[in-house]
Design an enzyme around this catalytic site. Structure first.
Site, mmCIF file in Angstrom:
data_model
loop_
_atom_site.group_PDB
_atom_site.id
_atom_site.type_symbol
_atom_site.label_atom_id
_atom_site.label_comp_id
_atom_site.label_asym_id
_atom_site.label_seq_id
_atom_site.Cartn_x
_atom_site.Cartn_y
_atom_site.Cartn_z
ATOM 1 N N ASP A 1 -14.368 -9.695 11.620
ATOM 2 C CA ASP A 1 -13.236 -9.545 10.968
ATOM 3 C C ASP A 1 -12.730 -8.314 10.976
ATOM 4 O O ASP A 1 -13.461 -7.191 10.777
ATOM 5 C CB ASP A 1 -13.649 -10.155 9.364
ATOM 6 C CG ASP A 1 -13.670 -11.269 9.240
ATOM 7 O OD1 ASP A 1 -13.382 -12.040 10.084
ATOM 8 O OD2 ASP A 1 -14.663 -11.574 8.171
ATOM 9 N N GLU B 1 -3.975 -1.495 8.753
ATOM 10 C CA GLU B 1 -3.702 -0.551 7.630
ATOM 11 C C GLU B 1 -4.089 1.068 8.178
ATOM 12 O O GLU B 1 -3.877 2.041 7.607
ATOM 13 C CB GLU B 1 -4.274 -0.958 6.292
ATOM 14 C CG GLU B 1 -5.603 -1.019 6.276
ATOM 15 C CD GLU B 1 -6.370 -1.493 5.054
ATOM 16 O OE1 GLU B 1 -5.891 -2.670 4.714
ATOM 17 O OE2 GLU B 1 -7.049 -0.874 4.380
ATOM 18 N N LYS C 1 0.908 -1.235 -0.107
ATOM 19 C CA LYS C 1 -0.069 -0.239 -0.028
ATOM 20 C C LYS C 1 0.867 1.297 -0.136
ATOM 21 O O LYS C 1 1.789 1.264 0.709
ATOM 22 C CB LYS C 1 -0.808 0.036 1.232
ATOM 23 C CG LYS C 1 -2.013 -0.959 1.161
ATOM 24 C CD LYS C 1 -3.027 -0.898 2.100
ATOM 25 C CE LYS C 1 -4.258 -1.935 1.925
ATOM 26 N NZ LYS C 1 -5.533 -1.179 1.669
ATOM 27 N N GLU D 1 -3.045 -14.815 9.448
ATOM 28 C CA GLU D 1 -2.168 -15.247 8.548
ATOM 29 C C GLU D 1 -0.948 -15.827 9.031
ATOM 30 O O GLU D 1 -0.486 -14.717 9.960
ATOM 31 C CB GLU D 1 -1.752 -14.288 7.360
ATOM 32 C CG GLU D 1 -0.726 -14.668 6.246
ATOM 33 C CD GLU D 1 -0.268 -13.588 5.499
ATOM 34 O OE1 GLU D 1 -1.288 -13.094 4.755
ATOM 35 O OE2 GLU D 1 0.961 -13.316 5.295
ATOM 36 N N GLY E 1 -14.257 -18.247 6.865
ATOM 37 C CA GLY E 1 -15.963 -17.561 6.507
ATOM 38 C C GLY E 1 -16.307 -18.038 5.213
ATOM 39 O O GLY E 1 -17.305 -18.688 5.057
ATOM 40 N N HIS F 1 -3.715 -17.903 -0.550
ATOM 41 C CA HIS F 1 -3.066 -16.919 -1.567
ATOM 42 C C HIS F 1 -2.598 -17.824 -2.897
ATOM 43 O O HIS F 1 -2.413 -17.191 -3.920
ATOM 44 C CB HIS F 1 -2.309 -15.837 -1.174
ATOM 45 C CG HIS F 1 -2.859 -15.082 -0.116
ATOM 46 N ND1 HIS F 1 -2.691 -15.262 1.334
ATOM 47 C CD2 HIS F 1 -3.876 -14.281 -0.092
ATOM 48 C CE1 HIS F 1 -3.281 -14.586 2.151
ATOM 49 N NE2 HIS F 1 -4.208 -13.982 1.193
HETATM 50 N N1 GLN Z 1 -14.772 -13.621 6.418
HETATM 51 C C1 GLN Z 1 -14.219 -13.075 5.410
HETATM 52 C C2 GLN Z 1 -13.973 -14.350 4.293
HETATM 53 O O1 GLN Z 1 -13.683 -15.435 4.803
HETATM 54 C C3 GLN Z 1 -12.736 -12.329 5.949
HETATM 55 C C4 GLN Z 1 -12.064 -11.709 4.454
HETATM 56 C C5 GLN Z 1 -10.708 -10.946 4.643
HETATM 57 O O2 GLN Z 1 -10.293 -11.357 5.758
HETATM 58 N N2 GLN Z 1 -10.398 -10.259 4.046
HETATM 59 O O3 GLN Z 1 -13.904 -14.037 3.064
#
Ligand code: GLN
Ligand code: ZN
Length: 753
Positions: free
Chosen positions: A595, A601, A117, A661, A428, A690
């Site tokens: 979340d 950020e 970013k 992560e 999720g 990812h």
């Molecule tokens: N609950 C959201 C998902 O599983 C979380 C997405 C995220 O952390 N950016 O997509």
């Protein structure tokens, strides 16, 4: 009435959105990348956009119009190309278009440069790679070509370059060598680029040094002096542009650089004006960033006028220039065509095109424009409604804290949820397949009625639950098939949010986002997610996790109102979420995840401002989540692993469980959690979602054992890094199967110990 004695002030623009009014560049890029159109078509679209945008700025009456602010992908990458500072592994010599996009995008041959970013914006740049052996062979052609293109239209532009110190600081050393050691070579390349521009006829250049609003060590301050002592000798007027904050302790440094002009951000930091005026040496021009380049609201001329008056009184008219606070890259193109907004909102908006008009009106002191502006703002009430203010004022400390501390809650939750050691769950979302997207698009267009869409979603949700049961996961999710985007989904159901038709802003490359606009008090007229969570829970005996986006993330990914502090808007969102959480709990949902991927950020650019931000960010989360019973388990999720600076704040959220992560960094962050004595439960991601790769059972087991070196078994959860929205079903099932098997294996080892 004019403070300007009816004389015109000069105006400058620092940069213009390059995507085009209808995202023409995006479509041209994507057609080129997919092989549907040749290079020449892409270049023709790009040239046409530049031409239209220059003419538009000229017709708006802007005095100083930028060039080289256009980019086919990213201006930081462009600067590397100009300087010949691109990594050798992408090839040497003049950079072809193919090589350029290889650096910007992953290819079959090799990964792209890392992307991150740009300061605290949602724009992403490609990260320069610095190494001791870097050969810099300047290739000024892009900047020169664009300067000449504009000149052919009769417009002598001011080319923009990312400055040497900002460029060095934004990059990373890939061989451990000092970035500063590269400065002399880098300056030679900058000089070559500037000399080429001078030869082409450029009399002025804008050099962006936004790092001047961040904390700089003494070495980097010295580097600034050294760099501009060199560049300042060239026969060209340099304006050093700073934005996104106050110069603060860099003010003396910035003012004294041997260049012709300084640009400062007076939208984010109006308070710095007097100090700057007192410090600026005679003969230097001051560019006042008075029109907000980061937000979409009309400027209040009365406020701006007093800033201008103070500057003119000290410097005189000739040394003052009016400008947007930063490049207009960060706002949408034009409000024209926005005919679906709530009443009264359109009149309050100002996108890039409108902002140019504001600059002109401010500079000419246009009486009619000033009168209209004053009338508009006289009609605006501003501030939160007294009802909403009272709701916030009535909150007490108890509203920000769970009634029992975590150690007392944990056994109650374990009992209520009947979870094994090392419980498994997901974040999720499950794959948003082409079919899911097709059905949603059809429903949005009215081609599919509500009932048919609902039953499609019910079927998708049920299937997702069956698959999770079959995989043996412990805490299930409904899959989020009904959601388009994690902020938009909530914004569409909350009062106070509006959505534009065409308010796109570049996020990176061809990717644009259309942030919601928070324009009024946020309230929740009706439950938002209860229907889906309840339906999902009715299909299974396993605990179903409710899924919400947190208050800070909703704020960060929206354009926000500027008549109340961001913290207040965030608390309004938090209160709405608190009600949602109460309704979920009442509907029998025992686990609720909030979340907050954007918490980090949102950190201010200066360390000194961290504490203030984290204080209200943490409070907002706690306000949203503290109303539940001790048995109800609150989860949170964050998508990154860099927690060092914010760990105390993460702990202060007091979520029962946090997932984040960590697969890529091999659990590196857990040492910090241990050092900090993090008391609650943690699910460090064991599958890097990812990548398309399926992690093996042994690999996951290894990561779990590694995690257990830092965490107690009772603390550890087993889950992927992030949501599975972008994955396909086969890799999802295979990966989760291994994840569950690994969790079971480690569980048995622990029991056997
Ligand atoms: N609950 C959201 C998902 O599983 C979380 C997405 C995220 O952390 N950016 O997509
Ligand atoms: Zn995530």
């Amino acid at each position: 009435m004019s403070v300007l004695n009816n004389a015109k002030l000069n105006t400058a623009n620092l940069g213009f959105p390059r995507m085009g009014q209808n995202r023409e560049l995006k479509f041209a890029l994507e057609a080129f990348w997919s092989g549907k159109s040749p290079e020449d078509d892409l270049l023709a679209v790009a040239r046409d956009l530049r031409r239209r945008h220059w003419l538009l700025q000229k017709e708006a009456g802007i005095g100083v119009i930028p060039s080289n602010d256009f980019s086919l992908y990213d201006q930081v990458l462009d600067t590397l190309v100009l300087l010949g500072a691109t990594p050798a592994r992408y090839g040497s010599g003049p950079v072809s278009l193919g090589q350029y996009f290889d650096m910007a995008r992953n290819s079959a041959q090799q990964p792209a440069l890392e992307m991150t970013k740009w300061f605290d914006t949602n724009y992403h740049y490609l990260v320069p790679e610095w190494s001791a052996g870097l050969h810099l062979i300047a290739d000024p052609s892009k900047a020169v070509r664009e300067f000449e293109e504009a000149k052919a239209l009769g417009i002598v532009t001011r080319p923009v370059l990312v400055g040497p110190i900002t460029l060095l600081l934004l990059g990373k050393s890939v061989d451990g060598s000092s970035r500063l050691a590269l400065l002399p070579r880098l300056l030679l390349a900058y000089k070559a680029v500037l000399e080429a521009l001078i030869a082409a006829g450029a009399a002025d250049v804008q050099i962006d040094e936004p790092v001047l609003v961040t904390d700089l060590s003494i070495e980097w301050k010295r580097a600034f002096e050294a760099a501009y002592a060199e560049l300042g000798q060239l026969p060209v007027s340099i304006t050093v542009a700073t934005y996104f904050g106050a110069l603060g302790d860099n003010l003396q440094l910035a003012s004294s650089l041997p260049v012709s002009g300084l640009h400062i951000d007076l939208v984010r930091a109006p308070g710095q004006l007097d100090e700057v005026l007192a410090t600026l040496p005679p003969e230097k021009t001051l560019s006042l960033g008075v029109v907000d380049g980061r937000n979409i609201w009309k400027s209040e001329f009365a406020t701006v006028r007093s800033l201008i008056a103070r500057a003119v009184a000290v410097l005189g008219q000739d040394r003052v220039v009016l400008a947007p606070s930063c490049s207009l890259l960060h706002v949408p193109f034009d409000t024209a065509g926005e005919d679906k907004l709530p009443s009264g909102l359109f009149e309050r908006l100002s996108f890039a095109v409108q902002k140019l008009g504001e600059l002109r009106d401010l500079a000419t002191g246009d009486e009619a424009a000033f009168a209209a502006n004053a009338a508009h703002f006289a009609g605006q009430r501003g501030g939160a409604s007294s009802r909403v203010q009272q709701k916030l004022a009535a909150l007490t400390e108890d509203d920000f804290a769970r009634p029992q501390p975590y150690p007392d809650r944990a056994p109650l939750q374990r009992e209520a949820l009947k979870l094994p050691l090392l419980p498994t769950t997901t974040i999720g979302s499950f794959p948003q397949t082409a079919e899911v997207r097709r059905q949603r698009a059809a429903w949005r267009k009215g081609l599919l009625d509500d009932a048919a869409y609902e039953s499609f979603l019910e079927a998708a949700t049920e299937e997702c639950i069956r698959r999770q049961e079959e995989l043996g996961l412990d805490v299930l999710v409904h899959g989020e098939f009904e959601r388009n985007d994690m902020v938009e989904y909530f914004g569409e159901q909350l009062d106070g949010f509006a959505f534009t038709r065409n308010g796109w802003v570049q996020s990176y490359g061809s990717r644009c986002v259309k942030p919601p606009i928070i324009y009024a008090d946020v309230e929740r007229p009706a439950p938002m997610t209860v229907r889906w969570s309840k339906f999902a829970q009715s299909l299974t005996q396993k605990p179903m996790k409710g899924m919400l986006t947190g208050p800070v993330t909703i704020l960060q990914w929206s354009f926000v109102r500027n008549d109340i502090p961001e913290s207040e808007t965030t608390f309004q969102i938090a209160l709405a979420l608190r009600k949602e959480i109460a309704d979920l709990e009442a509907a029998g949902i025992g686990v609720i995840q909030v979340d907050e991927p954007a918490l980090r950020e949102g950190l201010p650019l200066r360390m000194g401002d961290y504490a203030g931000y984290l204080d209200w960010a943490v409070k907002a989360f706690r306000l949203a989540t503290s109303g539940v019973r001790a048995e109800t388990q609150i989860h949170t999720h964050m998508c990154y692993a860099e927690f060092e600076t914010i760990l105390p704040a993460i702990a202060a959220l007091d979520a029962d469980v946090i997932s984040m992560e960590s697969a890529r960094s091999k659990m590196a962050l857990l040492a910090d959690f241990r050092a900090h004595g993090y008391p609650n439960e943690i699910g460090p991601g064991v599958w890097d979602i990812h990548a398309t790769r399926v992690p093996g059972e042994e690999e996951v087991r290894g990561l779990l054992l590694m995690a257990l070196e830092s965490l107690k078994a009772e603390q550890l959860w087993v889950n992927p890094d992030c949501g599975l929205k972008t994955r396909q079903w086969p890799e999802t099932e295979a990966s989760l199967r291994n994840l569950v098997a690994a969790a079971k294996a480690v569980r048995e080892e622990l029991v056997g110990r």
